[in-house]
Design a protein around this motif. Sequence first.
Motif, mmCIF file in Angstrom:
data_model
loop_
_atom_site.group_PDB
_atom_site.id
_atom_site.type_symbol
_atom_site.label_atom_id
_atom_site.label_comp_id
_atom_site.label_asym_id
_atom_site.label_seq_id
_atom_site.Cartn_x
_atom_site.Cartn_y
_atom_site.Cartn_z
ATOM 1 N N MET A 1 50.822 67.961 -60.256
ATOM 2 C CA MET A 1 49.459 67.578 -60.002
ATOM 3 C C MET A 1 49.029 66.546 -61.048
ATOM 4 N N LYS A 2 48.219 65.590 -60.597
ATOM 5 C CA LYS A 2 47.786 64.500 -61.469
ATOM 6 C C LYS A 2 46.267 64.489 -61.613
ATOM 7 N N ASP B 1 44.117 63.795 -58.620
ATOM 8 C CA ASP B 1 43.841 64.911 -57.717
ATOM 9 C C ASP B 1 42.535 65.613 -58.104
ATOM 10 N N CYS C 1 42.975 59.384 -70.641
ATOM 11 C CA CYS C 1 44.158 59.480 -69.785
ATOM 12 C C CYS C 1 43.979 58.521 -68.623
ATOM 13 N N ASP D 1 47.084 58.652 -63.225
ATOM 14 C CA ASP D 1 48.459 59.086 -62.963
ATOM 15 C C ASP D 1 48.990 60.093 -63.980
ATOM 16 N N THR D 2 48.195 60.440 -64.988
ATOM 17 C CA THR D 2 48.640 61.403 -65.990
ATOM 18 C C THR D 2 48.768 62.780 -65.357
ATOM 19 N N GLU D 3 49.866 63.449 -65.671
ATOM 20 C CA GLU D 3 50.092 64.807 -65.146
ATOM 21 C C GLU D 3 49.137 65.787 -65.821
ATOM 22 N N ASP E 1 49.572 68.851 -66.745
ATOM 23 C CA ASP E 1 50.165 69.574 -67.874
ATOM 24 C C ASP E 1 50.070 68.763 -69.163
ATOM 25 N N GLU E 2 50.236 67.446 -69.070
ATOM 26 C CA GLU E 2 50.112 66.583 -70.241
ATOM 27 C C GLU E 2 48.665 66.550 -70.726
ATOM 28 N N SER F 1 46.109 75.829 -58.269
ATOM 29 C CA SER F 1 47.496 75.532 -57.939
ATOM 30 C C SER F 1 48.356 76.799 -57.994
#
Length: 154
Positions: free
Chosen positions: A1-2, A5, A82, A85-87, A89-90, A127
Amino acid sequence: MKVSDILKVKGNTLYTVGPETPLADAVNTMSKLDIGSLVVLELGDVVGMLTFREVINAVVGNNGQIGTRQVRSVMDDAPLSCTPDTEIDEVRRMMLGRHARYMPVLNGKQLMGVISFYDVAKAVVDSQDFENRMLKAYIRDWPVEEEPSPDSKL
């Protein structure tokens, strides 16, 4: 997931303030809108973040008064940011590492939105809930293997 989203679900409403804005006006805006942060923009560029943390520190440092300070004097002038497109989790790791509750989302220099730690936590929980439902449905539909008959050879 980004991050994109989260922004799709959250929308793109942005609340900003200029660095020369009186802190009292910024605090009023945050209170009226029931928000925890304002992005500080100067000539269209993100130059900082003002959150309730900076406001509280400024009030405590001024004997309980907001005073006549400007946003520039109390804002975080090096906020985490961010991209869409950054995930997730990051983002979660970055926010936890800096104890950040809010993060501007930038596409190049263009401000796309702001996500909060709540937004990230909610996305992760949603999620995981979806994944759990899918796993439970899969397990319920697991094909039952027939027991081998005593006459069958192994």
